[in-house]
Scaffold this motif. Structure first.
Motif, PDB file in Angstrom:
ATOM      1  N   UNK A   1     -12.807   7.982  79.741  1.00  0.00           N
ATOM      2  CA  UNK A   1     -13.574   7.128  79.677  1.00  0.00           C
ATOM      3  C   UNK A   1     -15.121   7.520  80.184  1.00  0.00           C
ATOM      4  N   UNK A   2     -14.993   8.065  81.301  1.00  0.00           N
ATOM      5  CA  UNK A   2     -16.298   8.554  82.127  1.00  0.00           C
ATOM      6  C   UNK A   2     -16.796   9.888  81.084  1.00  0.00           C
ATOM      7  N   UNK A   3     -15.971  10.744  80.793  1.00  0.00           N
ATOM      8  CA  UNK A   3     -16.682  11.821  80.038  1.00  0.00           C
ATOM      9  C   UNK A   3     -17.038  11.354  78.730  1.00  0.00           C
ATOM     10  N   UNK A   4     -16.345  10.244  78.144  1.00  0.00           N
ATOM     11  CA  UNK A   4     -16.977   9.686  76.781  1.00  0.00           C
ATOM     12  C   UNK A   4     -18.371   9.063  77.112  1.00  0.00           C
ATOM     13  N   UNK A   5     -18.570   8.475  78.110  1.00  0.00           N
ATOM     14  CA  UNK A   5     -19.814   7.840  78.236  1.00  0.00           C
ATOM     15  C   UNK A   5     -20.875   8.876  78.275  1.00  0.00           C
ATOM     16  N   UNK A   6     -20.461   9.964  78.930  1.00  0.00           N
ATOM     17  CA  UNK A   6     -21.423  11.142  79.304  1.00  0.00           C
ATOM     18  C   UNK A   6     -21.723  12.042  77.981  1.00  0.00           C
ATOM     19  N   UNK A   7     -20.943  12.004  76.952  1.00  0.00           N
ATOM     20  CA  UNK A   7     -20.768  12.821  75.734  1.00  0.00           C
ATOM     21  C   UNK A   7     -22.185  12.362  74.938  1.00  0.00           C
ATOM     22  N   UNK A   8     -22.782  13.199  74.119  1.00  0.00           N
ATOM     23  CA  UNK A   8     -23.951  12.807  73.160  1.00  0.00           C
ATOM     24  C   UNK A   8     -23.261  12.278  72.194  1.00  0.00           C
ATOM     25  N   UNK A   9     -24.059  11.754  71.296  1.00  0.00           N
ATOM     26  CA  UNK A   9     -23.821  11.056  70.013  1.00  0.00           C
ATOM     27  C   UNK A   9     -23.299  12.252  69.076  1.00  0.00           C
ATOM     28  N   UNK A  10     -23.713  13.401  69.020  1.00  0.00           N
ATOM     29  CA  UNK A  10     -23.147  14.425  68.129  1.00  0.00           C
ATOM     30  C   UNK A  10     -21.786  14.892  68.793  1.00  0.00           C
ATOM     31  N   UNK A  11     -21.515  14.841  69.948  1.00  0.00           N
ATOM     32  CA  UNK A  11     -20.359  15.243  70.632  1.00  0.00           C
ATOM     33  C   UNK A  11     -19.232  14.158  70.147  1.00  0.00           C
ATOM     34  N   UNK A  12     -19.667  12.798  70.400  1.00  0.00           N
ATOM     35  CA  UNK A  12     -18.645  11.732  69.913  1.00  0.00           C
ATOM     36  C   UNK A  12     -18.438  11.759  68.499  1.00  0.00           C
ATOM     37  N   UNK A  13     -19.525  12.147  67.612  1.00  0.00           N
ATOM     38  CA  UNK A  13     -19.170  12.048  66.127  1.00  0.00           C
ATOM     39  C   UNK A  13     -18.304  13.279  65.939  1.00  0.00           C
ATOM     40  N   UNK A  14     -18.332  14.644  66.644  1.00  0.00           N
ATOM     41  CA  UNK A  14     -17.453  15.389  66.443  1.00  0.00           C
ATOM     42  C   UNK A  14     -16.049  15.371  66.585  1.00  0.00           C
ATOM     43  N   UNK A  15     -15.772  14.522  67.987  1.00  0.00           N
ATOM     44  CA  UNK A  15     -14.610  14.058  68.379  1.00  0.00           C
ATOM     45  C   UNK A  15     -13.966  12.980  67.396  1.00  0.00           C
ATOM     46  N   UNK A  16     -14.670  12.129  66.813  1.00  0.00           N
ATOM     47  CA  UNK A  16     -14.183  11.031  66.029  1.00  0.00           C
ATOM     48  C   UNK A  16     -13.656  11.851  64.770  1.00  0.00           C
ATOM     49  N   UNK A  17     -14.190  12.982  64.116  1.00  0.00           N
ATOM     50  CA  UNK A  17     -14.291  13.570  63.109  1.00  0.00           C
ATOM     51  C   UNK A  17     -12.900  14.206  62.941  1.00  0.00           C
ATOM     52  N   UNK A  18     -12.783  15.070  64.601  1.00  0.00           N
ATOM     53  CA  UNK A  18     -11.603  15.478  64.857  1.00  0.00           C
ATOM     54  C   UNK A  18     -10.286  14.705  64.814  1.00  0.00           C
ATOM     55  N   UNK A  19     -10.360  13.618  65.541  1.00  0.00           N
ATOM     56  CA  UNK A  19      -9.124  12.843  65.431  1.00  0.00           C
ATOM     57  C   UNK A  19      -8.832  12.229  64.133  1.00  0.00           C
TER      58      UNK A  19
ATOM     59  N   UNK B   1      -6.782  13.719  74.557  1.00  0.00           N
ATOM     60  CA  UNK B   1      -8.300  13.310  74.225  1.00  0.00           C
ATOM     61  C   UNK B   1      -9.317  13.796  75.095  1.00  0.00           C
ATOM     62  N   UNK B   2      -9.043  13.851  76.374  1.00  0.00           N
ATOM     63  CA  UNK B   2      -9.795  14.489  77.485  1.00  0.00           C
ATOM     64  C   UNK B   2     -10.187  15.944  76.967  1.00  0.00           C
ATOM     65  N   UNK B   3      -9.060  16.626  76.475  1.00  0.00           N
ATOM     66  CA  UNK B   3      -9.122  18.128  76.294  1.00  0.00           C
ATOM     67  C   UNK B   3     -10.063  18.330  74.877  1.00  0.00           C
ATOM     68  N   UNK B   4      -9.913  17.452  73.864  1.00  0.00           N
ATOM     69  CA  UNK B   4     -10.333  17.340  72.766  1.00  0.00           C
ATOM     70  C   UNK B   4     -11.920  17.267  72.794  1.00  0.00           C
ATOM     71  N   UNK B   5     -12.168  16.065  73.789  1.00  0.00           N
ATOM     72  CA  UNK B   5     -13.367  15.886  73.887  1.00  0.00           C
ATOM     73  C   UNK B   5     -14.195  16.922  74.586  1.00  0.00           C
ATOM     74  N   UNK B   6     -13.484  17.647  75.366  1.00  0.00           N
ATOM     75  CA  UNK B   6     -14.124  18.923  76.178  1.00  0.00           C
ATOM     76  C   UNK B   6     -14.458  19.850  75.019  1.00  0.00           C
ATOM     77  N   UNK B   7     -13.498  20.099  74.275  1.00  0.00           N
ATOM     78  CA  UNK B   7     -13.800  21.049  73.124  1.00  0.00           C
ATOM     79  C   UNK B   7     -15.010  20.549  72.291  1.00  0.00           C
ATOM     80  N   UNK B   8     -15.120  19.311  71.836  1.00  0.00           N
ATOM     81  CA  UNK B   8     -16.154  18.947  71.279  1.00  0.00           C
ATOM     82  C   UNK B   8     -17.594  19.125  72.062  1.00  0.00           C
ATOM     83  N   UNK B   9     -17.699  19.216  73.251  1.00  0.00           N
ATOM     84  CA  UNK B   9     -18.789  19.612  73.954  1.00  0.00           C
ATOM     85  C   UNK B   9     -19.217  21.029  73.958  1.00  0.00           C
ATOM     86  N   UNK B  10     -18.417  21.877  73.566  1.00  0.00           N
ATOM     87  CA  UNK B  10     -18.837  23.209  73.308  1.00  0.00           C
ATOM     88  C   UNK B  10     -19.885  23.475  72.395  1.00  0.00           C
TER      89      UNK B  10
END
Length: 74
Positions: free
Chosen positions: A8-26, A39-48
């Motif tokens: 949840x903390x990482x989600x709050x720090x993620x950009x809207x593009x990163x969140x969109x990539x995460x949602x698309x991936x899931x 999910x934590x690791x997938x979000x990290x991948x989306x931040x690359x």
């Protein structure tokens, strides 16, 4: 720290593009129930960077097609 809290903390720090990539991936894998640790690791991948993420998407798509083909062949 609990995995859900970390996510949840990482989600709050993620950009809207990163969140969109995460949602698309899931949404590409709707039958998988992801843990917060995953999910934590997938979000990290989306931040690359985008090129790295697109490469990962290609790999996941190949895995998905391979699994679908195996199910059809059964």
């Amino acid at each position: 720290m609990e995995e859900k809290t970390i996510f949840e903390k990482r989600w709050q720090l993620a950009s809207s593009d990163q969140r969109a990539r995460f949602d698309k991936l899931l949404s590409s894998f709707p039958t998988i129930e992801w843990t917060y640790k995953e999910k934590k690791y997938l979000l990290w991948l989306c931040q690359l960077d985008v090129d790295t993420f697109e490469t990962i998407e290609i790999i996941f798509e190949k895995i998905k097609r391979s699994n679908n083909k195996k199910q059809i062949d059964k």
